[in-house]
Scaffold this motif. Structure first.
Motif, PDB file in Angstrom:
ATOM      1  N   SER A  33       0.817  -1.210   0.000  1.00 28.76           N
ATOM      2  CA  SER A  33       0.000   0.000   0.000  1.00 28.76           C
ATOM      3  C   SER A  33       0.855   1.267   0.000  1.00 28.76           C
ATOM      4  O   SER A  33       0.320   2.357   0.137  1.00 28.76           O
ATOM      5  CB  SER A  33      -0.931  -0.002   1.211  1.00 28.76           C
ATOM      6  OG  SER A  33      -1.665  -1.203   1.279  1.00 28.76           O
ATOM      7  N   TYR A  76       1.790 -13.271   2.266  1.00 28.83           N
ATOM      8  CA  TYR A  76       1.089 -14.292   1.476  1.00 28.83           C
ATOM      9  C   TYR A  76       2.061 -15.449   1.220  1.00 28.83           C
ATOM     10  O   TYR A  76       3.274 -15.233   1.121  1.00 28.83           O
ATOM     11  CB  TYR A  76       0.612 -13.667   0.147  1.00 28.83           C
ATOM     12  CG  TYR A  76       0.016 -12.287   0.384  1.00 28.83           C
ATOM     13  CD1 TYR A  76      -1.313 -12.153   0.756  1.00 28.83           C
ATOM     14  CD2 TYR A  76       0.816 -11.142   0.334  1.00 28.83           C
ATOM     15  CE1 TYR A  76      -1.850 -10.897   1.047  1.00 28.83           C
ATOM     16  CE2 TYR A  76       0.297  -9.883   0.629  1.00 28.83           C
ATOM     17  CZ  TYR A  76      -1.035  -9.769   0.986  1.00 28.83           C
ATOM     18  OH  TYR A  76      -1.548  -8.538   1.294  1.00 28.83           O
ATOM     19  N   THR A 230      -5.767  -1.086   7.898  1.00 30.68           N
ATOM     20  CA  THR A 230      -6.176   0.297   8.171  1.00 30.68           C
ATOM     21  C   THR A 230      -7.602   0.402   8.716  1.00 30.68           C
ATOM     22  O   THR A 230      -7.863   1.156   9.643  1.00 30.68           O
ATOM     23  CB  THR A 230      -6.070   1.126   6.863  1.00 30.68           C
ATOM     24  OG1 THR A 230      -4.707   1.153   6.457  1.00 30.68           O
ATOM     25  CG2 THR A 230      -6.585   2.538   7.039  1.00 30.68           C
ATOM     26  N   SER A 249      -2.698   1.231   3.815  1.00 33.60           N
ATOM     27  CA  SER A 249      -3.466   2.198   3.015  1.00 33.60           C
ATOM     28  C   SER A 249      -3.672   3.539   3.709  1.00 33.60           C
ATOM     29  O   SER A 249      -3.768   4.576   3.046  1.00 33.60           O
ATOM     30  CB  SER A 249      -4.832   1.600   2.668  1.00 33.60           C
ATOM     31  OG  SER A 249      -4.667   0.427   1.922  1.00 33.60           O
TER      32      SER A 249
HETATM   33  C1  LIG Z   1      -2.687  -9.847   4.934  1.00 36.45           C
HETATM   34  C2  LIG Z   1      -2.991  -8.390   4.971  1.00 36.45           C
HETATM   35  N1  LIG Z   1      -2.850  -7.729   6.118  1.00 36.45           N
HETATM   36  C3  LIG Z   1      -3.115  -6.422   6.179  1.00 36.45           C
HETATM   37  C4  LIG Z   1      -3.554  -5.706   5.098  1.00 36.45           C
HETATM   38  C5  LIG Z   1      -3.934  -4.279   5.321  1.00 36.45           C
HETATM   39  O1  LIG Z   1      -3.464  -3.344   4.527  1.00 36.45           O
HETATM   40  P1  LIG Z   1      -4.115  -1.916   4.385  1.00 36.45           P
HETATM   41  O2  LIG Z   1      -3.865  -1.174   5.650  1.00 36.45           O
HETATM   42  O3  LIG Z   1      -3.417  -1.377   3.213  1.00 36.45           O
HETATM   43  O4  LIG Z   1      -5.588  -2.077   4.155  1.00 36.45           O
HETATM   44  C6  LIG Z   1      -3.701  -6.364   3.875  1.00 36.45           C
HETATM   45  C7  LIG Z   1      -4.175  -5.634   2.689  1.00 36.45           C
HETATM   46  O5  LIG Z   1      -4.695  -6.121   1.744  1.00 36.45           O
HETATM   47  C8  LIG Z   1      -3.434  -7.745   3.816  1.00 36.45           C
HETATM   48  O6  LIG Z   1      -3.587  -8.454   2.664  1.00 36.45           O
END
Ligand SMILES: Cc1ncc(COP(=O)(O)O)c(C=O)c1O
Length: 380
Positions: A33, A76, A230, A249
């Protein structure tokens, strides 16, 4: 133009707002992000509670590690031998990079490579945090680990692999963190989502707590219990067993993050398109602009007009690959060559469109910096 910029005054404001929202919990920065090394470093240096990165690709983790970052959790699972090997080379040099797993084949593959490299690999189990309602799977499809039993089975399998050690668990509640509950024009759907989220939080936090307890009771020493994103800081931090929250994000706060009841961050990332044609009075056609966000398709995935006030995309064309017509009904007198400003629906994807971005402070450009893409970092 086209160009993108990050307003550092707003970016820093978001950094501090996120720290405040997270209470005393450490925050892991979701690099997908941000996708810009200097800005990742700026976040990490802003406060000691920013601890580590959640990377989205093993080769990205390697690049970040080689750029001096450490404590990188792969968000992942990965499987390709070359990817695992590249990560293990960094591990062998003493860097902390943690693999994500949710099935035995992931563990088997990592163990095999780790044996070849004569290193110990740390792994984290991704636990599915979706909630099942009658006729509705409220969440995402990622990990098959749903129950205490599923998790315990994999934890016990991991024990059999000598070069792999269980380091922690991650439970990402996507349906809370990534789903707005105040979406413009969504009417009753917002009420339904608020209701579903409330019930889902109850369900998933109990499940996450039960899983952590079962693992600890069985003697697994979890170094890391990661939650959220977020959009879920307020609920994730309620669980005393959580050791860190992931946030990405919120630093740029793209348009999709305008629609949450619990917080409002500042729009720190913006792009500008140049007006190159005026096909009719009140219609300004810009070069570029087709930066549509990924995921379920729909109007919410297109960019959102920012400045000047009074910009309106044209529904029959939307944001085009090379040209974007915009209707304008505001007070400015617009000419060919003027910029129109927009925000992307999502955070990191905007930076895939630009080799560099401008940094703005006190309303002035102070620097031009490379994005991942500008460094040649492209991870598919
Ligand atoms: C495994 C995982 N954790 C946390 C997040 C949170 O990210 P963000 O703060 O950008 O929404 C994501 C975003 O897709 C994610 O895939």
């Amino acid at each position: 133009m086209p160009l993108a910029f990050v307003d550092l005054d707003l970016f820093d404001q978001n950094i501090h707002a996120i720290l405040k929202r997270a209470g005393n919990l450490p925050i892991r920065v979701a690099s997908k992000s941000v996708r810009c090394l200097p800005l990742l470093k700026r976040i990490l240096q802003a406060d000691s509670r920013f601890q580590g990165i959640m990377a989205y690709h093993p080769l990205e983790a390697v690049k970040l590690s080689q750029a001096g970052l450490d404590d990188i959790l792969l968000g992942y699972p990965c499987f390709a031998e070359q990817h695992i090997q590249a990560v293990l080379e960094e591990v062998k040099r003493g860097k902390k990079i943690i693999f994500m797993v949710d099935e035995e084949p992931h563990v088997q593959q990592i163990n095999r490579m780790a044996q070849q490299f004569e290193v110990q690999a740390k792994v984290c189990m991704d636990v599915d945090m979706s909630t099942e309602f009658p006729g509705l799977h409220f969440g995402v499809w990622r990990s098959p680990l749903r129950t205490v039993n599923n998790v315990m089975n994999l934890a016990n399998q991991i024990k059999k692999y000598p070069n792999v050690e269980l380091y922690g668990i991650m439970g990402y509640e996507a349906q809370i963190a990534g789903l707005g509950d105040r979406v413009k024009g969504a009417g009753l759907k917002n009420t339904a989502i608020t209701w579903l989220k409330k019930r889902s939080v109850k369900d998933l936090s109990k499940r996450r707590g039960d899983i952590v307890k079962a693992l600890r009771d069985a003697g697994f020493e979890l170094q890391l219990v990661n939650a959220g994103g977020t959009g879920s800081i307020e609920t994730s931090k309620q669980e005393p067993w959580i050791t860190e929250i992931t946030v990405g994000s919120g630093f740029y706060s793209p348009a999709l993050f305008d629609y949450y009841s619990q917080f409002k961050h500042a729009p720190a990332a913006v792009f500008a398109l140049e007006i190159t044609r005026i096909p009719a009075s009140g219609i300004y056609t810009c070069q570029g602009g087709g930066y549509i966000a990924s995921g379920e398709t729909g109007l919410l995935k297109q960019p959102v007009p920012y400045l000047p006030m009074g910009l309106q995309p044209i529904s029959t064309e939307g944001f085009g690959e090379v040209q974007t017509p915009i209707r304008y009904s505001g007070k400015e007198s617009l000419q060919i060559g003027d910029p129109l400003f927009f925000r992307h629906a999502k955070a990191g994807e905007l930076l895939e469109r630009f080799n560099t971005i401008y940094l703005i402070k006190n309303g002035k450009i102070i620097e031009e910096i490379s994005t991942y893409r500008g460094l040649g970092w492209c991870f598919g």
